[in-house]
Design a protein around this motif. Structure first.
Motif, short mmCIF file in Angstrom:
data_model
loop_
_atom_site.label_atom_id
_atom_site.label_comp_id
_atom_site.label_asym_id
_atom_site.label_seq_id
_atom_site.Cartn_x
_atom_site.Cartn_y
_atom_site.Cartn_z
N GLY A 180 1.02 -1.48 0.20
CA GLY A 180 0.48 0.13 0.19
C GLY A 180 0.86 1.10 -0.10
N ARG A 181 0.72 1.73 -0.25
CA ARG A 181 0.94 4.13 -0.37
C ARG A 181 1.88 3.72 1.10
N ASP A 182 1.65 3.27 2.54
CA ASP A 182 1.99 3.15 3.85
C ASP A 182 3.58 1.73 3.61
N GLY A 183 3.56 1.81 2.80
CA GLY A 183 4.62 0.54 2.93
C GLY A 183 3.52 -0.12 2.35
N VAL A 184 4.51 -2.13 3.00
CA VAL A 184 3.69 -3.86 2.89
C VAL A 184 2.71 -3.95 4.92
N ARG A 185 1.53 -4.38 3.88
CA ARG A 185 0.75 -4.82 5.85
C ARG A 185 1.10 -6.68 5.60
N PHE A 186 0.87 -6.67 6.99
CA PHE A 186 1.02 -8.34 6.39
C PHE A 186 -0.26 -8.96 7.43
N THR A 187 -0.98 -9.80 6.39
CA THR A 187 -2.48 -10.47 7.35
C THR A 187 -2.01 -11.29 8.66
N HIS A 188 -2.86 -11.81 9.13
CA HIS A 188 -2.10 -12.86 10.45
C HIS A 188 -1.63 -13.92 9.75
N ARG A 189 -0.63 -13.65 10.84
CA ARG A 189 0.83 -14.73 11.03
C ARG A 189 0.99 -15.90 11.41
N ALA A 190 0.47 -16.84 11.11
CA ALA A 190 0.91 -18.46 11.67
C ALA A 190 2.00 -19.54 10.96
N THR A 191 2.43 -20.68 11.74
CA THR A 191 2.61 -21.71 12.35
C THR A 191 2.52 -22.57 10.66
N VAL B 256 -7.86 -16.88 6.16
CA VAL B 256 -8.66 -16.81 6.84
C VAL B 256 -8.30 -17.66 7.81
N SER B 257 -6.93 -18.68 7.26
CA SER B 257 -6.23 -19.57 8.14
C SER B 257 -5.43 -20.71 7.59
N VAL B 258 -3.68 -18.86 8.30
CA VAL B 258 -3.19 -20.34 7.25
C VAL B 258 -3.13 -21.41 7.29
N ARG B 259 -2.87 -22.27 8.64
CA ARG B 259 -2.75 -23.50 9.33
C ARG B 259 -3.44 -24.57 7.76
N THR B 260 -4.81 -24.38 7.68
CA THR B 260 -5.76 -25.14 6.95
C THR B 260 -5.44 -24.92 5.72
N ALA B 261 -4.53 -23.35 5.19
CA ALA B 261 -4.58 -23.09 3.71
C ALA B 261 -3.36 -23.47 3.52
N MET B 262 -2.28 -24.00 4.54
CA MET B 262 -0.80 -24.81 3.91
C MET B 262 -1.09 -25.86 4.73
N ALA B 263 -1.98 -26.92 5.26
CA ALA B 263 -1.90 -27.49 5.25
C ALA B 263 -0.96 -29.38 4.66
#
Length: 424
Positions: A123-134, A403-410
């Protein structure tokens, strides 16, 4: 069960023995009495080291390649998977600590025990990160088995050669131009000719043009004021959806004696169709901006980018069947390569496994093409699915990550942790 350092090395070696044995169905005399290898990369040297351990090949394994020129610029991969270190150490007869001392410097252990991920939104103010998970390791500090080490590729290649100084492997500093040229350096009467270069046709094999290409930019990073998602002993994968494709980032702990200020490393990679009419210069410019933005969002900056920043355009290899090596030869690099390089951190582990399995196949009278391709089939499958997720369904992948990193990367990513981490 807690293992001390010696026990851990023995257990790692035991696991490599078991892995290799599963892909060698028979034991019979080798049809070769020597091997001569074009190329001096990781796969070439691991293959040579493993082969030279056997008495019938001692003093008859030769590597022919131009002298290695080390550079601070991050050319080729940086992500040394824990399992890759297992296989390299096994071939050299050393432990992880000895390997790391040579390639990362005494007292430096640029290790991650877990991996996290999130979407990264510019974005204009830099990079924004969504919810992070292992997605690899535990939710805390992870397991004690290393998932990845961050080291410069040319230092790893140079370090392996240094560790082979007292071995029986011969090195000849010359560029190979043809099959007959390579044959002239053989130390035996029935040599195996091995192509471990980036020229697939060197020994006469005909290969088609690549259907996909990988764009990548990478650089060592210095900490200024670290902030989340930067976290000690943790690798981070920021994913950026742009113009119908997800650009894949990877930020890991890092150590390089030539860039001592840099304790982190970053890469952004993007897979494109070869016939898509993409603008290489434009893509690289945007990807450098993405890497700078992600780094800044983590409290990191590039270290001397005019000397260290690398921009690459490399061909992807087929995920499926490929033409076999010609009789009397082994197209080693072509056999262990599979899918899109640079963006799944699987290059070093594939070359290390391919080198050990290929050498053992030769010694035991097995077909090295079949042994290597079978051993690395799971890695090609993971790479293929990652390509599907990032180029064919990027919007869905983006939504699932939010929505869910752990689900997306399972699957297959989290489920395949054993493919990446060290055995101990």
């Amino acid at each position: 069960m807690t293992l001390n350092l010696d026990d851990r090395t023995q257990y790692r070696d035991h696991c490599v023995d078991q892995f290799v044995g599963r892909h060698l169905p028979k034991v019979s005399p080798s049809e070769y009495d020597s091997a001569v290898i074009a190329g001096n990369g990781i796969g070439a040297q691991v293959f040579a080291a493993q082969l030279a351990k056997h008495p019938q090949f001692a003093g008859k394994v030769t590597i022919v390649a131009p002298p290695l020129v080390e550079s601070r610029r991050l050319i080729n991969g940086v992500s040394l998977r824990g399992l890759a270190a297992d296989f390299i150490s096994y071939a050299l007869g050393i432990d992880h600590s000895t390997l790391l001392e040579v390639i990362a410097g005494r007292g430096n252990t640029p290790v991650a025990y877990r991996q996290t991920a999130s979407m990264a939104v510019r974005g204009r103010d830099g990079v924004r990160f969504t919810h992070r998970a292992t997605w690899h390791g535990s939710r805390g500090n992870g397991r004690s088995e290393p998932v990845i080490y961050g080291v410069r590729n040319s230092r790893l290649v140079g370090g392996i050669r240094e560790l082979l100084t007292d071995s029986s492997v011969r090195f000849i500093d010359e560029k190979v131009s043809s099959r007959d040229h390579l044959r002239g350096f053989a130390a035996g009467d029935k040599p195996l000719l091995v192509n471990a270069t980036t020229i697939p046709s060197l020994l006469g094999t005909t290969v088609g043009k690549p259907k996909q290409l990988v764009l990548a930019v990478q650089a060592p990073l210095m900490p200024s004021s670290l902030k989340e998602p930067a976290e000690a002993a943790t690798a981070f994968a920021p994913l950026i959806r742009r113009e119908g494709i997800i650009d894949v980032g990877y930020i890991t702990p890092f150590s390089d004696p030539e860039s001592p200020r840099s304790t982190w490393y970053g890469i952004i990679a993007r897979v494109v169709d070869a016939d898509s009419g993409f603008d290489k210069e434009r893509e690289h410019r945007i990807m450098v901006e993405e890497l700078e933005g992600v780094a800044a969002g983590m409290g990191l900056t590039m270290d001397d980018p005019e000397e260290t920043l690398a921009k690459a355009l490399v061909p992807a290899s087929p995920w499926g069947k490929i033409p076999p090596s010609q009789p009397g030869t082994l197209d080693l690099k072509r056999m262990y390569s599979g899918g899109a390089p640079c963006y799944y951190a699987d290059g070093m582990v594939s070359s290390a496994i391919g080198g050990v399995v290929g050498a053992q196949a030769i010694v035991t009278g097995n077909d090295p093409d079949t042994a290597i391709r079978n051993a690395l089939r799971p890695y090609r499958w993971h790479n293929f699915l990652w390509w599907i997720e990032t180029t064919k369904i990027p919007l869905l992948a983006d939504m699932l990550m939010r929505v869910s990193v752990r689900t997306a990367m399972a699957y297959p990513h989290s489920a395949g942790l054993r493919l990446w981490r060290s055995a101990a």
